[in-house]
Scaffold this motif. Sequence first.
Motif, mmCIF file in Angstrom:
data_model
loop_
_atom_site.group_PDB
_atom_site.id
_atom_site.type_symbol
_atom_site.label_atom_id
_atom_site.label_comp_id
_atom_site.label_asym_id
_atom_site.label_seq_id
_atom_site.Cartn_x
_atom_site.Cartn_y
_atom_site.Cartn_z
ATOM 1 N N PHE A 179 33.968 -67.044 36.269
ATOM 2 C CA PHE A 179 33.264 -65.768 36.135
ATOM 3 C C PHE A 179 31.871 -66.016 35.582
ATOM 4 O O PHE A 179 31.574 -67.088 35.074
ATOM 5 N N ASP A 180 31.040 -64.987 35.699
ATOM 6 C CA ASP A 180 29.670 -65.025 35.186
ATOM 7 C C ASP A 180 29.529 -63.886 34.184
ATOM 8 O O ASP A 180 29.753 -62.717 34.530
ATOM 9 N N ASP A 181 29.171 -64.197 32.944
ATOM 10 C CA ASP A 181 29.017 -63.156 31.920
ATOM 11 C C ASP A 181 28.001 -62.086 32.307
ATOM 12 O O ASP A 181 28.070 -60.962 31.820
ATOM 13 N N ALA A 182 27.062 -62.420 33.170
ATOM 14 C CA ALA A 182 26.035 -61.455 33.583
ATOM 15 C C ALA A 182 26.516 -60.529 34.700
ATOM 16 O O ALA A 182 25.791 -59.616 35.095
ATOM 17 N N ASP A 183 27.712 -60.734 35.214
ATOM 18 C CA ASP A 183 28.254 -59.919 36.300
ATOM 19 C C ASP A 183 28.325 -58.455 35.850
ATOM 20 O O ASP A 183 28.987 -58.138 34.857
ATOM 21 N N PRO A 184 27.658 -57.542 36.564
ATOM 22 C CA PRO A 184 27.664 -56.134 36.141
ATOM 23 C C PRO A 184 29.056 -55.491 36.196
ATOM 24 O O PRO A 184 29.353 -54.602 35.398
ATOM 25 N N LEU A 185 29.919 -55.944 37.093
ATOM 26 C CA LEU A 185 31.279 -55.398 37.135
ATOM 27 C C LEU A 185 32.067 -55.839 35.907
ATOM 28 O O LEU A 185 32.779 -55.039 35.292
ATOM 29 N N LEU A 186 31.920 -57.107 35.538
ATOM 30 C CA LEU A 186 32.580 -57.585 34.326
ATOM 31 C C LEU A 186 32.075 -56.825 33.114
ATOM 32 O O LEU A 186 32.857 -56.445 32.240
ATOM 33 N N ALA A 219 44.891 -56.689 30.430
ATOM 34 C CA ALA A 219 44.063 -56.723 31.648
ATOM 35 C C ALA A 219 43.400 -58.082 31.796
ATOM 36 O O ALA A 219 43.112 -58.760 30.805
ATOM 37 N N TYR A 220 43.174 -58.445 33.041
ATOM 38 C CA TYR A 220 42.410 -59.644 33.393
ATOM 39 C C TYR A 220 41.289 -59.227 34.319
ATOM 40 O O TYR A 220 41.446 -58.291 35.113
ATOM 41 N N PHE A 221 40.173 -59.940 34.250
ATOM 42 C CA PHE A 221 39.088 -59.740 35.210
ATOM 43 C C PHE A 221 39.141 -60.896 36.198
ATOM 44 O O PHE A 221 38.827 -62.034 35.849
ATOM 45 N N GLY A 222 39.576 -60.593 37.401
ATOM 46 C CA GLY A 222 39.723 -61.612 38.440
ATOM 47 C C GLY A 222 41.179 -61.963 38.642
ATOM 48 O O GLY A 222 41.979 -61.907 37.715
ATOM 49 N N GLY A 223 41.507 -62.272 39.869
ATOM 50 C CA GLY A 223 42.873 -62.635 40.197
ATOM 51 C C GLY A 223 42.898 -63.419 41.489
ATOM 52 O O GLY A 223 41.852 -63.814 42.020
ATOM 53 N N SER A 224 44.084 -63.637 41.998
ATOM 54 C CA SER A 224 44.218 -64.355 43.258
ATOM 55 C C SER A 224 45.516 -63.939 43.947
ATOM 56 O O SER A 224 46.414 -63.368 43.326
ATOM 57 N N ILE A 225 45.559 -64.225 45.229
ATOM 58 C CA ILE A 225 46.775 -64.044 46.008
ATOM 59 C C ILE A 225 47.055 -65.351 46.733
ATOM 60 O O ILE A 225 46.150 -66.157 46.944
ATOM 61 N N LYS A 226 48.290 -65.553 47.070
ATOM 62 C CA LYS A 226 48.672 -66.771 47.768
ATOM 63 C C LYS A 226 48.963 -66.410 49.223
ATOM 64 O O LYS A 226 49.794 -65.562 49.512
ATOM 65 N N ILE A 227 48.229 -67.061 50.126
ATOM 66 C CA ILE A 227 48.398 -66.854 51.566
ATOM 67 C C ILE A 227 48.622 -68.211 52.202
ATOM 68 O O ILE A 227 47.787 -69.109 52.062
ATOM 69 N N ASP A 228 49.749 -68.337 52.896
ATOM 70 C CA ASP A 228 50.089 -69.595 53.577
ATOM 71 C C ASP A 228 49.963 -70.813 52.653
ATOM 72 O O ASP A 228 49.421 -71.849 53.037
ATOM 73 N N GLY A 229 50.411 -70.651 51.425
ATOM 74 C CA GLY A 229 50.422 -71.766 50.487
ATOM 75 C C GLY A 229 49.113 -72.034 49.772
ATOM 76 O O GLY A 229 49.035 -72.938 48.951
ATOM 77 N N GLU A 230 48.065 -71.264 50.075
ATOM 78 C CA GLU A 230 46.771 -71.458 49.428
ATOM 79 C C GLU A 230 46.383 -70.219 48.631
ATOM 80 O O GLU A 230 46.645 -69.096 49.054
ATOM 81 N N TYR A 231 45.740 -70.459 47.495
ATOM 82 C CA TYR A 231 45.296 -69.353 46.652
ATOM 83 C C TYR A 231 43.916 -68.876 47.095
ATOM 84 O O TYR A 231 43.015 -69.678 47.326
ATOM 85 N N HIS A 232 43.772 -67.573 47.180
ATOM 86 C CA HIS A 232 42.504 -66.937 47.531
ATOM 87 C C HIS A 232 42.094 -66.053 46.358
ATOM 88 O O HIS A 232 42.828 -65.146 45.962
ATOM 89 N N ARG A 233 40.923 -66.347 45.796
ATOM 90 C CA ARG A 233 40.443 -65.630 44.618
ATOM 91 C C ARG A 233 39.926 -64.234 44.961
ATOM 92 O O ARG A 233 39.321 -64.030 45.996
ATOM 93 N N HIS A 234 40.199 -63.322 44.067
ATOM 94 C CA HIS A 234 39.626 -61.975 44.079
ATOM 95 C C HIS A 234 38.814 -61.881 42.786
ATOM 96 O O HIS A 234 39.289 -61.367 41.771
ATOM 97 N N GLU A 235 37.618 -62.431 42.829
ATOM 98 C CA GLU A 235 36.807 -62.553 41.615
ATOM 99 C C GLU A 235 36.402 -61.219 41.019
ATOM 100 O O GLU A 235 36.248 -61.094 39.812
#
Length: 130
Positions: A7-14, A45-61
């Motif tokens: 993550f980036d501390d400057a991220d406006p969503l964060l 709560a967490y900021f950012g997550g991931s899902i697993k598709i076909d054995g690989e993790y895809h980030r939802h930053e």
Amino acid sequence: MTHPRNFDDADPLLRRVRALALALPDAAEKISHGIPAFYTTKVFAYFGGSIKIDGEYHRHEHSILVLLDEEERTALTEDPRCYVPAYLGPSGWLGIDLTAETDWNEIAEFLDASYRLTAGPRRVARLDAR
């Protein structure tokens, strides 16, 4: 094992999520698995997550992960912004994408709901007394 910082501390969503989460009684922030986690005695709560598709993790930053009661979580799984996150999904957590048009009042409600499930009765009473 040290996790890379995802993550980036400057991220406006964060910054918006951080302001909402840290406004709750006794809320604090720590880095867990490379992402911001908001907690009292337990993480709510967490900021950012991931899902697993076909054995690989895809980030939802640019998303939040929150713990919701079963009824609310079930209703939201049909929402295209929402996803069941890797690891935490089976325990009732839900990811909410923040990159689309975001209703920040709704995000505050999700954070509040998750906080209420994890913070304990004294903190919830303090929240209700506001």
